[in-house]
Design an enzyme around this catalytic site. Sequence first.
Site, PDB file in Angstrom:
ATOM      1  CG  ASN A 143      -1.678   1.226   1.457  1.00 58.31           C
ATOM      2  OD1 ASN A 143      -1.834   2.023   0.534  1.00 58.31           O
ATOM      3  ND2 ASN A 143      -2.190   1.413   2.667  1.00 58.31           N
ATOM      4  CD1 TRP A 144       3.389   1.053  -2.830  1.00 50.93           C
ATOM      5  CD2 TRP A 144       3.283   2.110  -4.790  1.00 50.93           C
ATOM      6  NE1 TRP A 144       4.029   0.266  -3.757  1.00 50.93           N
ATOM      7  CE2 TRP A 144       3.979   0.898  -4.974  1.00 50.93           C
ATOM      8  CE3 TRP A 144       3.087   2.945  -5.895  1.00 50.93           C
ATOM      9  CZ2 TRP A 144       4.478   0.497  -6.214  1.00 50.93           C
ATOM     10  CZ3 TRP A 144       3.584   2.548  -7.134  1.00 50.93           C
ATOM     11  CH2 TRP A 144       4.280   1.336  -7.291  1.00 50.93           C
TER      12      TRP A 144
ATOM     13  CG  HIS B 251      -5.556   1.449   5.326  1.00 48.28           C
ATOM     14  ND1 HIS B 251      -5.078   2.429   6.166  1.00 48.28           N
ATOM     15  CD2 HIS B 251      -4.526   0.588   5.118  1.00 48.28           C
ATOM     16  CE1 HIS B 251      -3.809   2.175   6.446  1.00 48.28           C
ATOM     17  NE2 HIS B 251      -3.447   1.062   5.823  1.00 48.28           N
TER      18      HIS B 251
ATOM     19  CD  GLU C 296      -2.757   5.141   6.977  1.00 50.15           C
ATOM     20  OE1 GLU C 296      -2.794   5.229   5.739  1.00 50.15           O
ATOM     21  OE2 GLU C 296      -1.813   4.587   7.585  1.00 50.15           O
TER      22      GLU C 296
ATOM     23  CD  GLU D 237      -3.248  -3.038   7.423  1.00 51.85           C
ATOM     24  OE1 GLU D 237      -2.115  -3.175   6.932  1.00 51.85           O
ATOM     25  OE2 GLU D 237      -3.970  -2.070   7.177  1.00 51.85           O
TER      26      GLU D 237
ATOM     27  N   GLY E  49       2.693   1.846  10.739  1.00 51.50           N
ATOM     28  CA  GLY E  49       3.587   2.988  10.580  1.00 51.50           C
ATOM     29  C   GLY E  49       4.329   3.379  11.846  1.00 51.50           C
TER      30      GLY E  49
ATOM     31  CB  SER F 169       5.692  -2.151  11.796  1.00 51.85           C
ATOM     32  OG  SER F 169       5.244  -0.838  12.082  1.00 51.85           O
TER      33      SER F 169
ATOM     34  N   GLY G  71       2.992  -1.270   4.265  1.00 44.18           N
ATOM     35  CA  GLY G  71       2.984   0.165   3.980  1.00 44.18           C
ATOM     36  C   GLY G  71       4.388   0.665   3.675  1.00 44.18           C
ATOM     37  N   GLY G  72       5.043   1.215   4.688  1.00 43.78           N
ATOM     38  CA  GLY G  72       6.353   1.849   4.510  1.00 43.78           C
ATOM     39  C   GLY G  72       7.370   0.993   3.761  1.00 43.78           C
TER      40      GLY G  72
HETATM   41  C1  PEP Z   1      -0.513  -0.226   5.982  1.00 45.80           C
HETATM   42  O1  PEP Z   1      -0.542   0.907   5.537  1.00 45.80           O
HETATM   43  O2  PEP Z   1      -1.430  -0.990   5.703  1.00 45.80           O
HETATM   44  C2  PEP Z   1       0.608  -0.620   6.837  1.00 45.80           C
HETATM   45  C3  PEP Z   1       0.567  -1.794   7.384  1.00 45.80           C
HETATM   46  O3  PEP Z   1       1.627   0.282   7.007  1.00 45.80           O
HETATM   47  P1  PEP Z   1       3.101  -0.041   7.639  1.00 45.80           P
HETATM   48  O4  PEP Z   1       3.583  -1.303   6.993  1.00 45.80           O
HETATM   49  O5  PEP Z   1       3.913   1.144   7.279  1.00 45.80           O
HETATM   50  O6  PEP Z   1       2.906  -0.210   9.103  1.00 45.80           O
END
Ligand code: PEP
Length: 255
Positions: A9-10, A95, A97, A167, A173, A213, A234-235
Amino acid sequence: MRKPFVAGNWKMNLNRAEAVALATAVAAIARENAGVEVGIIPPFVYIDAVVGAVNKAPLGVGAQDVYFEKSGAFTGEISTAMLADLHVKYVLVGHSERRHVLGENDALLNKKLHCVLNAGLTAILCVGETLEQRKAEKTFDVCRTQLVEGLKGVDAAKASQLVVAYEPVWAIGTGLNATKEQAQEVHAFIRKELAGILSQAAAEGMRIQYGGSVKASNAAELMSQPDVDGALVGGAALKAEEFAGIVAAAGKSKA
Ligand code: PEP
């Protein structure tokens, strides 16, 4: 046997040239890891360019959100038909966010989910608890509500178009990932709930990704768990080498 599924997921990152370069690199990663389903989820405005860069590689492209109406006066929104037109395969629904920063609730997410399924696309339904909810021992209640409400009215026959991503909000993040035991405990719970909401066969066939993460260094451990069928990243999905390590770990874990 569930094929592991790793999706990146960008979020709201990269410019057009960077998106194309990263998609090209991930296309090569996907070609080298046939045992893993690999997806990338760029910002809407780069989907077209990214699909072009993917070319014929076994790499699915997703969208981070969608609106539930077919068309009309909904300024700023994007429909499933528009996404399908661009060869989008997956759509993230709920998600954290979108739930916690943009205020989306379960009723809205349920409408979006139906819309995605009716368009023949795959929905990745994201669920997970905040730190306060975990500390208050509400993790299972929160995940159950998000699953029951999010999947309301969904026919078990659509299970092949459904993926769940667990998640934990406190792990997204933050650099703090769930331990493999914490992840497995919630994934097993989610699968049990899916059996009740959909059917036993649907629950057994569905992939449940872990997200929060995930990095190349912790992916193998998390995906060694029987109910962890991949990762939503994500990251670490913004760095091709790091993402490659996660995809490789997914392939080995279920080999
Ligand atoms: C995400 O955005 O779904 C996510 C899991 O982010 P990160 O890997 O950065 O924690």
